[in-house]
Design a protein around this motif. Structure first.
Motif, PDB file in Angstrom:
ATOM      1  N   MET A 192      21.780  60.840  33.132  1.00  0.00           N
ATOM      2  CA  MET A 192      22.299  61.851  34.051  1.00  0.00           C
ATOM      3  C   MET A 192      23.803  61.678  34.237  1.00  0.00           C
ATOM      4  O   MET A 192      24.555  62.650  34.278  1.00  0.00           O
ATOM      5  CB  MET A 192      21.575  61.765  35.396  1.00  0.00           C
ATOM      6  CG  MET A 192      22.031  62.824  36.395  1.00  0.00           C
ATOM      7  SD  MET A 192      20.982  62.935  37.871  1.00  0.00           S
ATOM      8  CE  MET A 192      21.250  61.301  38.587  1.00  0.00           C
ATOM      9  N   ALA A 196      25.773  65.008  32.902  1.00  0.00           N
ATOM     10  CA  ALA A 196      25.890  65.972  34.011  1.00  0.00           C
ATOM     11  C   ALA A 196      27.312  66.505  34.147  1.00  0.00           C
ATOM     12  O   ALA A 196      27.815  66.677  35.245  1.00  0.00           O
ATOM     13  CB  ALA A 196      25.437  65.323  35.322  1.00  0.00           C
ATOM     14  N   THR A 197      27.980  66.749  33.030  1.00  0.00           N
ATOM     15  CA  THR A 197      29.354  67.274  32.940  1.00  0.00           C
ATOM     16  C   THR A 197      30.375  66.307  33.530  1.00  0.00           C
ATOM     17  O   THR A 197      31.445  66.730  33.979  1.00  0.00           O
ATOM     18  CB  THR A 197      29.502  68.661  33.607  1.00  0.00           C
ATOM     19  OG1 THR A 197      29.402  68.529  35.040  1.00  0.00           O
ATOM     20  CG2 THR A 197      28.466  69.631  33.103  1.00  0.00           C
ATOM     21  N   ILE A 213      20.807  71.215  32.775  1.00  0.00           N
ATOM     22  CA  ILE A 213      21.900  70.416  33.314  1.00  0.00           C
ATOM     23  C   ILE A 213      22.196  70.824  34.754  1.00  0.00           C
ATOM     24  O   ILE A 213      22.451  69.983  35.624  1.00  0.00           O
ATOM     25  CB  ILE A 213      23.158  70.567  32.439  1.00  0.00           C
ATOM     26  CG1 ILE A 213      22.869  70.145  30.988  1.00  0.00           C
ATOM     27  CG2 ILE A 213      24.313  69.766  33.011  1.00  0.00           C
ATOM     28  CD1 ILE A 213      22.420  68.719  30.837  1.00  0.00           C
ATOM     29  N   GLU A 214      22.139  72.106  35.019  1.00  0.00           N
ATOM     30  CA  GLU A 214      22.510  72.620  36.347  1.00  0.00           C
ATOM     31  C   GLU A 214      21.549  72.193  37.453  1.00  0.00           C
ATOM     32  O   GLU A 214      21.919  72.214  38.628  1.00  0.00           O
ATOM     33  CB  GLU A 214      22.617  74.147  36.305  1.00  0.00           C
ATOM     34  CG  GLU A 214      23.819  74.630  35.507  1.00  0.00           C
ATOM     35  CD  GLU A 214      23.853  76.141  35.370  1.00  0.00           C
ATOM     36  OE1 GLU A 214      24.951  76.701  35.230  1.00  0.00           O
ATOM     37  OE2 GLU A 214      22.763  76.768  35.404  1.00  0.00           O
ATOM     38  N   LEU A 216      20.325  69.191  37.707  1.00  0.00           N
ATOM     39  CA  LEU A 216      20.500  67.764  37.972  1.00  0.00           C
ATOM     40  C   LEU A 216      21.261  67.578  39.282  1.00  0.00           C
ATOM     41  O   LEU A 216      22.281  68.235  39.515  1.00  0.00           O
ATOM     42  CB  LEU A 216      21.274  67.094  36.832  1.00  0.00           C
ATOM     43  CG  LEU A 216      20.599  67.086  35.462  1.00  0.00           C
ATOM     44  CD1 LEU A 216      21.544  66.489  34.417  1.00  0.00           C
ATOM     45  CD2 LEU A 216      19.297  66.297  35.507  1.00  0.00           C
ATOM     46  N   TYR A 219      24.940  66.865  38.764  1.00  0.00           N
ATOM     47  CA  TYR A 219      25.744  68.041  38.391  1.00  0.00           C
ATOM     48  C   TYR A 219      26.179  68.792  39.648  1.00  0.00           C
ATOM     49  O   TYR A 219      27.350  69.179  39.778  1.00  0.00           O
ATOM     50  CB  TYR A 219      24.945  68.974  37.475  1.00  0.00           C
ATOM     51  CG  TYR A 219      25.640  70.297  37.238  1.00  0.00           C
ATOM     52  CD1 TYR A 219      26.636  70.408  36.274  1.00  0.00           C
ATOM     53  CD2 TYR A 219      25.312  71.429  37.990  1.00  0.00           C
ATOM     54  CE1 TYR A 219      27.297  71.618  36.065  1.00  0.00           C
ATOM     55  CE2 TYR A 219      25.959  72.635  37.785  1.00  0.00           C
ATOM     56  CZ  TYR A 219      26.951  72.721  36.829  1.00  0.00           C
ATOM     57  OH  TYR A 219      27.613  73.920  36.629  1.00  0.00           O
TER      58      TYR A 219
END
Length: 265
Positions: A192, A196-197, A213-214, A216, A219
């Motif tokens: 994560m 998670a960007t 992803i969004e 998480l 994130y």
């Protein structure tokens, strides 16, 4: 006629004065050594220097944002600092006090309830998360990575991030059987953290993976802190606030009931 009754112990209500007493107890212990607080700062600073600044020298500006890569990465590392500080305290720390040190067995005969203990552990973790977040904001300022005065919103944002992950750590801890089970937590937390960007934008993912992803929690935490830090705060942050608040409340509900069952049954 036999009446069937539930054997599940009742969930006691929290008492503010007793919760505050538990928080005071925790910080009386913490003040003996600043090592845990300082160590929580070392790892994020190393990531900032090695990846944010080191790799950033090769990347330049982030596409579509027109911000230097180190300044773009720093708020995400700030979010992960709040996450790790809070989560580690209510996972490994609480597990030790339940299974190894048996601290709570000595506390529960007093008027302090399980709910008081749970609330105090989460509150203590949130306070530490805020302290490390303040320290990291100072590091960002010294390194010249502050691009907007709105970065100060990261401090109240770290309260919510800390609450969500402190409650999550507490809930997860109630399902662990021994210290070896912590390796399963890392199988979730490390990916994560990487995906998670934290280090690259959401746009780098294929479209089908972006919704994954969004959802998480990290994130949402990064979005809550990164957008204001870059001077791009908007109504979208309200979604992150609602998500993290709901996540924290649900995790707290699970944690209190599981702790009550474990310690009073």
């Amino acid at each position: 006629m036999t009446t069937l009754t539930s054997t599940r112990p009742p969930v006691p209500a929290a008492t503010p004065s007793r919760t505050l007493a538990m928080i005071e107890r925790n910080f009386m212990i913490y003040r003996r050594s600043l090592t845990p607080l300082l160590s929580a700062m070392v790892e994020p600073v190393l990531y900032l220097v090695s990846i944010g600044i080191g790799v950033g020298m090769l990347i330049g500006d982030v596409a579509g944002v027109h911000v230097r890569y180190p300044a773009w990465v720093a708020p995400a590392i700030l979010a992960t600092t709040a996450m790790n500080t809070a989560f580690n305290q209510t996972s490994f720390g609480v597990f030790s006090r339940i299974r190894a040190e048996r601290t709570y067995e000595a506390i529960l005969p007093t008027p302090v309830s399980v709910t008081d203990i749970a609330c105090a552990e989460v509150a203590s973790a949130v306070i530490n998360a805020v302290l490390t977040s303040i320290g990291f904001v100072v590091v960002m300022a010294v390194a010249g990575l502050v691009t907007s005065p709105a970065v100060l919103l990261a401090i109240p944002a770290s309260i919510l991030v800390g609450f969500a992950f402190a409650a999550g750590g507490l809930a997860v801890t109630t399902f662990l059987r021994d210290f070896a089970d912590f390796q399963y937590i890392q199988l979730v937390m490390l990916p994560m953290y990487l995906f998670a960007t934290t280090f690259y934008p959401l746009s780098t993912y294929p479209a089908p993976l972006r919704p994954v992803i969004e959802v998480l929690p990290l994130y949402q935490s990064i979005q809550l802190i990164r957008e204001p830090a870059l001077g791009a705060a908007g109504w979208s942050q309200l979604l992150s606030v609602a998500y993290l608040a709901a996540f924290g409340v649900a995790a707290m509900w699970i944690a209190v009931r599981r702790m009550t069952r474990i310690m009073l049954s």
